[in-house]
Design a protein around this motif. Structure first.
Motif, short mmCIF file in Angstrom:
data_model
loop_
_atom_site.label_atom_id
_atom_site.label_comp_id
_atom_site.label_asym_id
_atom_site.label_seq_id
_atom_site.Cartn_x
_atom_site.Cartn_y
_atom_site.Cartn_z
N GLY A 15 -3.17 -2.87 -8.69
CA GLY A 15 -1.89 -2.27 -9.07
C GLY A 15 -1.44 -2.67 -10.46
N ARG A 16 -1.83 -3.88 -10.87
CA ARG A 16 -1.46 -4.33 -12.22
C ARG A 16 -2.26 -3.63 -13.31
N GLN A 32 1.06 3.08 -8.58
CA GLN A 32 0.99 1.77 -7.93
C GLN A 32 1.60 1.82 -6.53
N SER A 33 2.68 2.58 -6.40
CA SER A 33 3.31 2.71 -5.09
C SER A 33 2.37 3.41 -4.11
N ARG A 34 1.69 4.45 -4.60
CA ARG A 34 0.74 5.15 -3.72
C ARG A 34 -0.43 4.25 -3.35
N HIS A 77 7.36 7.94 0.35
CA HIS A 77 7.77 6.58 0.70
C HIS A 77 8.15 6.41 2.17
N PRO A 78 8.76 7.42 2.84
CA PRO A 78 8.99 7.24 4.27
C PRO A 78 7.70 7.01 5.06
N LEU A 79 6.61 7.72 4.68
CA LEU A 79 5.32 7.49 5.35
C LEU A 79 4.80 6.10 5.04
N LEU A 103 9.60 -3.33 -3.95
CA LEU A 103 10.00 -3.39 -5.36
C LEU A 103 9.33 -2.28 -6.16
N CYS A 104 8.08 -2.03 -5.85
CA CYS A 104 7.33 -0.97 -6.55
C CYS A 104 7.94 0.41 -6.26
N ARG A 105 8.37 0.62 -5.01
CA ARG A 105 9.01 1.90 -4.65
C ARG A 105 10.27 2.12 -5.48
N GLU A 106 11.08 1.08 -5.60
CA GLU A 106 12.33 1.23 -6.34
C GLU A 106 12.08 1.40 -7.84
N PHE A 107 11.09 0.68 -8.38
CA PHE A 107 10.73 0.86 -9.79
C PHE A 107 10.34 2.31 -10.06
#
Length: 381
Positions: free
Chosen positions: A28-29, A37-39, A197-199, A226-230
């Protein structure tokens, strides 16, 4: 599955899960987009659940058998310890899993009941026609699975949900916000829905229910949240100049939420968690200052996902030889009965390696130990 096999399963899966989480964080980095990264975290949670199926349905390699050199006495003592540990861990794990599952189902029921108490709202009355057209082009706001907007007075922070239909729930006081601030909120919540994101949250909860004892799983939950919110913060702002207004919007919601009770417990709320909000503020400040991470190696989302899957395939071969009753005569564990029977029904032979009856050897070893203790007094005399 015997208690010793369960002990080996838990120990091996714990190590495998840790490696997959570390690999996900590291990969992810290397991707530049928070959305990608969220996916990647969604792929990670799917892989973690797949590891469970692989471990209980398929045979696994056994390259080492450190218990070959043990004497019968030591093997018997170790066997007794492992059996007690296996039974103890099973009941502890089962109790924690049932409790976690009940909490998960109760909160889902709470959210579903809360949604039924909300009132529908037409957002076209609160944002400009131009902004609505822009949102319609970027997000799916029409059709059978169109997003439904609800409002309520029993909420301090907006959030989204997708149990069956996609919902965005907006506190009633936010309807009086300036159109631009209101637009920020809608963009943020729509990005949650569009990125799935719900899934991801559903898969994350399943992993937390099963691996409730694993600290790395809870650390991964914090990182993925944190990644979702970013990702949603970046989608909500279109220019660096909007960041200051976006932060003021976030601050207003936090200040209002501090004085009002919140009847929902959803991780996809717009402003929840002081440490997370502080991290989001620092991230937005860096974006405003045009501070971007210097990536020496940059991966696309597809390449990162494929790399994670390949790393997982290698990780699945890591199986710690904890079970003292494991057969020393084969490099693979026996094929589990439930999947072997299913393959036989389809005419597929799975007798590629030695059939091993661990339960029979367990009884033989315990019987040998018992006989030895019964004979010892006569031998002494």
């Amino acid at each position: 599955m015997s208690s010793t096999q369960f002990l080996e399963l838990v120990v091996s899966l714990t190590v495998q899960v840790s490696i997959v989480i570390i690999a996900t964080h590291w990969l992810g980095r290397l991707v530049e987009s928070e959305r990608v990264q969220s996916r990647l975290w969604t792929v990670c949670y799917g892989i973690l659940l797949s590891l469970i199926l692989v471990s209980v349905l398929l045979p696994h390699p056994r390259f080492l058998n450190p218990w070959n050199q043990l004497s019968t006495n030591h093997a018997s003592t170790l066997l007794s310890i492992e059996m007690q540990m296996g039974r103890f861990l099973f009941w502890i794990w089962l109790g924690g899993t049932v409790l976690s599952l009940m909490v998960f189902l109760f909160r889902a029921w709470q959210v579903n009941r809360f949604l039924k108490s909300c009132q529908p709202v037409e957002i076209s009355e609160y944002i400009s026609a131009e902004a609505l057209d822009e949102l319609s082009q970027k997000f799916k706001l029409s059709g059978k699975q169109q997003v439904r907007f609800l409002t309520t007075t029993r909420l301090s922070s907006p959030f989204c949900s997708q149990l069956h239909y996609p919902y965005i729930i907006i506190p009633e006081y936010l309807l009086d916000f300036e159109p631009q601030k209101f637009n920020f909120i809608i963009r943020h919540e729509l990005e949650h829905l569009q990125t799935g994101h719900p899934l991801q949250l559903f898969l994350q909860r399943l992993v937390e229910v099963i691996f409730w004892f694993h600290p790395m799983v809870w650390w991964a939950s914090q990182q993925s949240a944190l990644c979702r919110e970013f990702a949603c913060d970046e989608a909500a702002i279109q220019t660096p100049q909007e960041i200051a207004q976006y932060l003021r919007t976030l601050l207003t919601i936090i200040e209002y939420g501090a004085t009002q009770p919140d009847e929902t417990h959803t991780p996809l709320a717009f402003g929840r968690g002081q440490s997370m909000i502080a991290s989001r503020a620092r991230r937005l400040t860096q974006i405003a200052q045009n501070h971007k991470t210097d990536y020496r190696i940059s991966l696309s989302g597809s390449l990162a996902s494929v790399s994670l899957v390949l790393a997982t395939l290698l990780t699945a071969f890591i199986w710690l030889p904890v079970d003292v009753l494991a057969s020393p005569r084969a490099n693979w564990s026996p094929w589990p009965t439930w999947s072997a029977d299913a393959l036989h029904d389809f005419g597929v032979s799975v007798h590629d390696f030695e059939t091993y009856n661990g339960r029979m050897e367990l009884h033989e070893l315990l019987q040998h130990n018992s006989t030895r203790h019964n004979v010892s007094p006569d031998v002494t005399r």
